[in-house]
Design a protein around this motif. Sequence first.
Motif, PDB file in Angstrom:
ATOM      1  N   SER A   1      23.481   2.551  18.808  1.00  0.00           N
ATOM      2  CA  SER A   1      22.612   2.302  17.652  1.00  0.00           C
ATOM      3  C   SER A   1      22.090   3.622  17.105  1.00  0.00           C
ATOM      4  O   SER A   1      22.256   4.691  17.709  1.00  0.00           O
ATOM      5  CB  SER A   1      21.431   1.420  18.073  1.00  0.00           C
ATOM      6  OG  SER A   1      20.585   2.128  18.979  1.00  0.00           O
TER       7      SER A   1
ATOM      8  N   GLU B   1      25.738  -0.432  12.570  1.00  0.00           N
ATOM      9  CA  GLU B   1      26.982  -0.250  11.835  1.00  0.00           C
ATOM     10  C   GLU B   1      26.899  -0.969  10.483  1.00  0.00           C
ATOM     11  O   GLU B   1      26.102  -1.889  10.299  1.00  0.00           O
ATOM     12  CB  GLU B   1      28.169  -0.795  12.642  1.00  0.00           C
ATOM     13  CG  GLU B   1      28.448  -0.050  13.939  1.00  0.00           C
ATOM     14  CD  GLU B   1      29.656  -0.609  14.668  1.00  0.00           C
ATOM     15  OE1 GLU B   1      30.452  -1.347  14.034  1.00  0.00           O
ATOM     16  OE2 GLU B   1      29.801  -0.315  15.870  1.00  0.00           O
TER      17      GLU B   1
ATOM     18  N   HIS C   1      20.950  -0.558  22.122  1.00  0.00           N
ATOM     19  CA  HIS C   1      22.349  -0.207  22.323  1.00  0.00           C
ATOM     20  C   HIS C   1      22.510   1.313  22.236  1.00  0.00           C
ATOM     21  O   HIS C   1      21.909   1.955  21.369  1.00  0.00           O
ATOM     22  CB  HIS C   1      23.233  -0.874  21.271  1.00  0.00           C
ATOM     23  CG  HIS C   1      23.345  -2.359  21.438  1.00  0.00           C
ATOM     24  ND1 HIS C   1      24.180  -2.948  22.356  1.00  0.00           N
ATOM     25  CD2 HIS C   1      22.700  -3.380  20.809  1.00  0.00           C
ATOM     26  CE1 HIS C   1      24.066  -4.261  22.283  1.00  0.00           C
ATOM     27  NE2 HIS C   1      23.167  -4.554  21.359  1.00  0.00           N
TER      28      HIS C   1
ATOM     29  N   ARG D   1      27.223  -3.753  17.954  1.00  0.00           N
ATOM     30  CA  ARG D   1      27.497  -3.093  16.674  1.00  0.00           C
ATOM     31  C   ARG D   1      26.220  -2.747  15.900  1.00  0.00           C
ATOM     32  O   ARG D   1      26.249  -2.635  14.672  1.00  0.00           O
ATOM     33  CB  ARG D   1      28.430  -3.961  15.813  1.00  0.00           C
ATOM     34  CG  ARG D   1      29.733  -4.333  16.490  1.00  0.00           C
ATOM     35  CD  ARG D   1      30.668  -5.058  15.549  1.00  0.00           C
ATOM     36  NE  ARG D   1      31.094  -4.199  14.448  1.00  0.00           N
ATOM     37  CZ  ARG D   1      31.948  -4.578  13.494  1.00  0.00           C
ATOM     38  NH1 ARG D   1      32.465  -5.797  13.521  1.00  0.00           N
ATOM     39  NH2 ARG D   1      32.280  -3.755  12.531  1.00  0.00           N
ATOM     40  N   GLN D   2      25.121  -2.588  16.601  1.00  0.00           N
ATOM     41  CA  GLN D   2      23.842  -2.330  15.936  1.00  0.00           C
ATOM     42  C   GLN D   2      23.914  -1.052  15.109  1.00  0.00           C
ATOM     43  O   GLN D   2      24.426  -0.036  15.546  1.00  0.00           O
ATOM     44  CB  GLN D   2      22.737  -2.216  16.982  1.00  0.00           C
ATOM     45  CG  GLN D   2      21.342  -2.198  16.393  1.00  0.00           C
ATOM     46  CD  GLN D   2      20.286  -2.203  17.475  1.00  0.00           C
ATOM     47  OE1 GLN D   2      20.445  -1.591  18.516  1.00  0.00           O
ATOM     48  NE2 GLN D   2      19.201  -2.922  17.234  1.00  0.00           N
TER      49      GLN D   2
END
Length: 241
Positions: free
Chosen positions: A110, A171, A107, A168-169
């Motif tokens: 990320s 987070e 991502h 949402r990697q």
Amino acid sequence: MSADAPTPPTPASPDPSTPSSPSRPTEFVRLLRAQRVWDTELPDFAPAAAPADPLPLFERWFAEAVAAGQTEPHTMSLATADAEGLPDVRTVMLHGADQEGWHFASHAGSRKGRHLAARPYAALGFYWPAQGRQIRVRGPVAVAPPEVARADLHARSTGALASALVGRQSEVLDSYEELERASDAAWDRARREPDAPAPSWTVYVLEPDEVEFFQGDARRRHVRLTYRRTDGTWRKDLLWP
């Protein structure tokens, strides 16, 4: 009158710069030292017969690692640096290797994606202990076009798509239950919409400046062959192990 008895000397204070005497190894250290390295027959490697380009040799070694039963030979260490130059490393999956470079995906938001946005240069490390082999690759990293990322994502499994849809990697996660809920919803969507988009999914291509092939040897006469790109051509050199 007898002379006074001599005053015993005051013990010298320990010098903090002097290392203390070695203590007995801990259970962890004993376990660590008991591990063997390359407890198997290792293949030979004749660097003089290596091809002019590193890619064919990488492909051959990869096929030989698969044939040797190496677990997950397509996984690799990816090293990046943040905006301040502090390094980081993690294990990711190789998505391809061709004349453009070595491909991987993540991502864009990320941690690795943010690092590559700030410093688009990285290093890869493959370790295949079944044959005592390592391969190191480093060079600048480019972002592939969005259509490449879409094709990459939808060529993979339903689970891979579901994971990408969660997003949402890197987070902060408030609770594991929150992840379970998001993952269940993503799996449902991935099954219903196998072509569902994941806009942050990004394919990166590392174009190598240097590729090193390391063949371990039981007598520690390791063979290290490095390829360095200069003016569009590759130069090969042996390195001391």
